[in-house]
Design a protein around this motif. Sequence first.
Motif, PDB file in Angstrom:
ATOM      1  N   ILE A 156       0.871  -1.178   0.000  1.00  0.00           N
ATOM      2  CA  ILE A 156       0.000   0.000   0.000  1.00  0.00           C
ATOM      3  C   ILE A 156       0.902   1.221   0.000  1.00  0.00           C
ATOM      4  O   ILE A 156       1.647   1.437   0.961  1.00  0.00           O
ATOM      5  N   GLY A 157       0.854   1.986  -1.074  1.00  0.00           N
ATOM      6  CA  GLY A 157       1.785   3.106  -1.210  1.00  0.00           C
ATOM      7  C   GLY A 157       3.204   2.566  -1.176  1.00  0.00           C
ATOM      8  O   GLY A 157       3.522   1.608  -1.893  1.00  0.00           O
ATOM      9  N   GLY A 158       4.042   3.085  -0.276  1.00  0.00           N
ATOM     10  CA  GLY A 158       5.449   2.689  -0.258  1.00  0.00           C
ATOM     11  C   GLY A 158       5.743   1.463   0.590  1.00  0.00           C
ATOM     12  O   GLY A 158       6.795   0.848   0.457  1.00  0.00           O
ATOM     13  N   SER A 159       4.796   1.081   1.471  1.00  0.00           N
ATOM     14  CA  SER A 159       5.161   0.026   2.414  1.00  0.00           C
ATOM     15  C   SER A 159       4.366  -1.260   2.195  1.00  0.00           C
ATOM     16  O   SER A 159       3.200  -1.219   1.832  1.00  0.00           O
ATOM     17  N   ALA A 160       5.038  -2.385   2.437  1.00  0.00           N
ATOM     18  CA  ALA A 160       4.389  -3.683   2.276  1.00  0.00           C
ATOM     19  C   ALA A 160       3.882  -4.170   3.628  1.00  0.00           C
ATOM     20  O   ALA A 160       4.558  -4.079   4.636  1.00  0.00           O
ATOM     21  N   GLU A 161       2.658  -4.680   3.619  1.00  0.00           N
ATOM     22  CA  GLU A 161       1.988  -5.207   4.823  1.00  0.00           C
ATOM     23  C   GLU A 161       2.003  -6.721   4.725  1.00  0.00           C
ATOM     24  O   GLU A 161       1.497  -7.275   3.753  1.00  0.00           O
ATOM     25  N   GLU A 162       2.559  -7.419   5.727  1.00  0.00           N
ATOM     26  CA  GLU A 162       2.453  -8.887   5.757  1.00  0.00           C
ATOM     27  C   GLU A 162       1.009  -9.247   6.077  1.00  0.00           C
ATOM     28  O   GLU A 162       0.461  -8.747   7.069  1.00  0.00           O
ATOM     29  N   ILE A 163       0.378 -10.089   5.273  1.00  0.00           N
ATOM     30  CA  ILE A 163      -1.004 -10.482   5.577  1.00  0.00           C
ATOM     31  C   ILE A 163      -1.029 -11.826   6.287  1.00  0.00           C
ATOM     32  O   ILE A 163      -1.466 -11.928   7.418  1.00  0.00           O
ATOM     33  N   MET A 164      -0.541 -12.875   5.636  1.00  0.00           N
ATOM     34  CA  MET A 164      -0.567 -14.203   6.248  1.00  0.00           C
ATOM     35  C   MET A 164       0.211 -15.202   5.409  1.00  0.00           C
ATOM     36  O   MET A 164       0.515 -14.951   4.247  1.00  0.00           O
ATOM     37  N   THR A 165       0.497 -16.339   6.028  1.00  0.00           N
ATOM     38  CA  THR A 165       1.007 -17.487   5.294  1.00  0.00           C
ATOM     39  C   THR A 165      -0.119 -18.506   5.207  1.00  0.00           C
ATOM     40  O   THR A 165      -0.745 -18.815   6.227  1.00  0.00           O
ATOM     41  N   PHE A 166      -0.389 -19.009   4.005  1.00  0.00           N
ATOM     42  CA  PHE A 166      -1.513 -19.934   3.840  1.00  0.00           C
ATOM     43  C   PHE A 166      -1.202 -21.292   4.461  1.00  0.00           C
ATOM     44  O   PHE A 166      -0.177 -21.903   4.164  1.00  0.00           O
ATOM     45  N   GLN A 167      -2.102 -21.770   5.341  1.00  0.00           N
ATOM     46  CA  GLN A 167      -1.922 -23.057   6.028  1.00  0.00           C
ATOM     47  C   GLN A 167      -2.306 -24.228   5.137  1.00  0.00           C
ATOM     48  O   GLN A 167      -2.003 -25.374   5.450  1.00  0.00           O
ATOM     49  N   GLY A 168      -3.011 -23.945   4.048  1.00  0.00           N
ATOM     50  CA  GLY A 168      -3.399 -24.976   3.079  1.00  0.00           C
ATOM     51  C   GLY A 168      -3.749 -24.254   1.791  1.00  0.00           C
ATOM     52  O   GLY A 168      -3.786 -23.018   1.772  1.00  0.00           O
ATOM     53  N   ASP A 169      -3.988 -25.018   0.710  1.00  0.00           N
ATOM     54  CA  ASP A 169      -4.435 -24.370  -0.530  1.00  0.00           C
ATOM     55  C   ASP A 169      -5.714 -23.587  -0.240  1.00  0.00           C
ATOM     56  O   ASP A 169      -6.536 -24.037   0.562  1.00  0.00           O
ATOM     57  N   GLY A 170      -5.895 -22.451  -0.904  1.00  0.00           N
ATOM     58  CA  GLY A 170      -7.098 -21.665  -0.607  1.00  0.00           C
ATOM     59  C   GLY A 170      -7.341 -20.532  -1.574  1.00  0.00           C
ATOM     60  O   GLY A 170      -6.807 -20.523  -2.691  1.00  0.00           O
ATOM     61  N   VAL A 171      -8.147 -19.606  -1.148  1.00  0.00           N
ATOM     62  CA  VAL A 171      -8.547 -18.475  -1.989  1.00  0.00           C
ATOM     63  C   VAL A 171      -8.388 -17.166  -1.231  1.00  0.00           C
ATOM     64  O   VAL A 171      -8.408 -17.143   0.002  1.00  0.00           O
ATOM     65  N   LEU A 172      -8.251 -16.092  -1.996  1.00  0.00           N
ATOM     66  CA  LEU A 172      -8.006 -14.781  -1.404  1.00  0.00           C
ATOM     67  C   LEU A 172      -8.816 -13.744  -2.172  1.00  0.00           C
ATOM     68  O   LEU A 172      -8.926 -13.803  -3.397  1.00  0.00           O
ATOM     69  N   SER A 173      -9.401 -12.796  -1.443  1.00  0.00           N
ATOM     70  CA  SER A 173     -10.168 -11.730  -2.076  1.00  0.00           C
ATOM     71  C   SER A 173      -9.689 -10.387  -1.547  1.00  0.00           C
ATOM     72  O   SER A 173      -9.498 -10.225  -0.342  1.00  0.00           O
ATOM     73  N   VAL A 174      -9.453  -9.441  -2.441  1.00  0.00           N
ATOM     74  CA  VAL A 174      -9.095  -8.085  -2.017  1.00  0.00           C
ATOM     75  C   VAL A 174     -10.213  -7.148  -2.470  1.00  0.00           C
ATOM     76  O   VAL A 174     -10.368  -6.872  -3.656  1.00  0.00           O
ATOM     77  N   ALA A 175     -11.005  -6.722  -1.500  1.00  0.00           N
ATOM     78  CA  ALA A 175     -12.152  -5.867  -1.811  1.00  0.00           C
ATOM     79  C   ALA A 175     -11.846  -4.446  -1.384  1.00  0.00           C
ATOM     80  O   ALA A 175     -11.006  -4.211  -0.517  1.00  0.00           O
ATOM     81  N   HIS A 176     -12.536  -3.485  -1.998  1.00  0.00           N
ATOM     82  CA  HIS A 176     -12.301  -2.097  -1.599  1.00  0.00           C
ATOM     83  C   HIS A 176     -13.585  -1.283  -1.719  1.00  0.00           C
ATOM     84  O   HIS A 176     -14.552  -1.701  -2.352  1.00  0.00           O
ATOM     85  N   ASN A 177     -13.571  -0.138  -1.079  1.00  0.00           N
ATOM     86  CA  ASN A 177     -14.576   0.872  -1.363  1.00  0.00           C
ATOM     87  C   ASN A 177     -13.960   2.252  -1.204  1.00  0.00           C
ATOM     88  O   ASN A 177     -12.844   2.376  -0.721  1.00  0.00           O
TER      89      ASN A 177
END
Length: 396
Positions: A156-177
């Motif tokens: 986000i902008g200049g800095s990276a945010e750690e979100i998570m490490t996936f514990q198994g195969d899966g899905v990810l959604s990035v929503a905004h408003n």
Amino acid sequence: MKKIAMKNPVVEMDGDEMTRILWTQIKEILIEPFVGLNTEYYDLGLKHRDETDDAVTAAAAEAIKRHKVGIKCATITPNAERVKEYGLKKMWKSPNGTIRAILDGTVFREPILADGIKPIVSGWKEPIIIARHAYGDIYRAVEFKVKKGEDVSLKIGGSAEEIMTFQGDGVLSVAHNIDGSIENFAENCFEYALEKKKDLWFGTKDTISKVYDGRFKDIFNDMFEKKYKEKFERAGIVYFYGLIDDVVARVMRSGGGFIWACKNYDGDVMSDMVSTVFGSLAMMTSVLVSENGFEYEAAHGTVTRHYYKYLKGEKTSTNPVATIFAWTGGLKKRGELDGNAELAGFAENLEKTTLKTIENGTMTNDLLPLFKREGIEAKGVSGEEFLRTVASGLTV
Ligand code: NAP
Ligand code: MG
């Protein structure tokens, strides 16, 4: 008989298939005998959209900006089959989507109630109007499949945010408003509640989604405190905020008669529930309210199945009520903006006469199984016969 004059035009947007047939009949049978109709006409029928490379749709939206009131017939949103059927140059976008993108604003959907057509939820005595936020969330989300062990971070902008490490195969959604979009939505809802003199309810899941849904809650609450609290008090109406699950439970127990502001997904789902409970999609109107103008339409589509029967010369019974109410909604608003009480009064009377026609037992076939009224035998008629029965009620 002297016809009612119109000072300024409404933007008339013609459409497709069965609703296009009804459109002309409604004008000829119910409006033109009484009103010196003043419209700026745009043909949004699929053939003409294709001929103009869809420029006609944008032109119609621009016309609504100028004249402030538009009335739209249902239109085909082409898919691959329609491209073949009509020999289209291209799979044109949804006209409603195009118009909404130009005007911005919020869509309010309101069921039309007639005595004798009982909502499935017996406690609902008055319409529940759904206001759906039409931007963002999962509708603009970016989605991914992620493998076990993969790290996810977000820049986000200049800095990276750690979100998570996936514990198994899966899905990810990035929503905004966007704050501005939520603010417009909130303002449209507060203004519409004042116009309709009805309470406004809003719910989100801000206990779980503290930042995202919390933003919706805060924007609504701040705007209410700063701009609408006193206006609501004067109008004798209430703004109520709750958790979405609590709101759903209260809606079910309520007697109806309020506006329910919904986030995008909630509005998508709940508007189908509300229209089903109140009877039929053919008894649901839809209005796009924006600072650029007002656009009225029926909530249903072009009723293709009936149109193919009609082309074969078979008798159809297509319900014109929501399309009639699109016309009356637009003419009422035109009358209100122009200080033309006669025009607004005509529209009001046409609505009442339409409902009375059903209440006295004449209706299209879709309503027959829903209708129950002591001492009245229901008769199913064609769309055109229904219009003629309404017209005979208008002239007495
Ligand atoms: P639809 O036109 O709403 O019709 C679906 C079914 O609902 C009809 O076959 C009919 O059921 C019933 N129905 C809807 N309106 C009715 C009415 N006025 N009177 C009686 N019955 C009614 O939806 P669709 O068939 O999915 O879509 C047809 C076309 O409309 C598509 O090309 C789509 O792109 C377009 N569309 C446009 C809009 C819009 O312009 N706002 C909205 C939605 C869809 P029975 O056949 O069982 O009688
Ligand atoms: Mg839906």
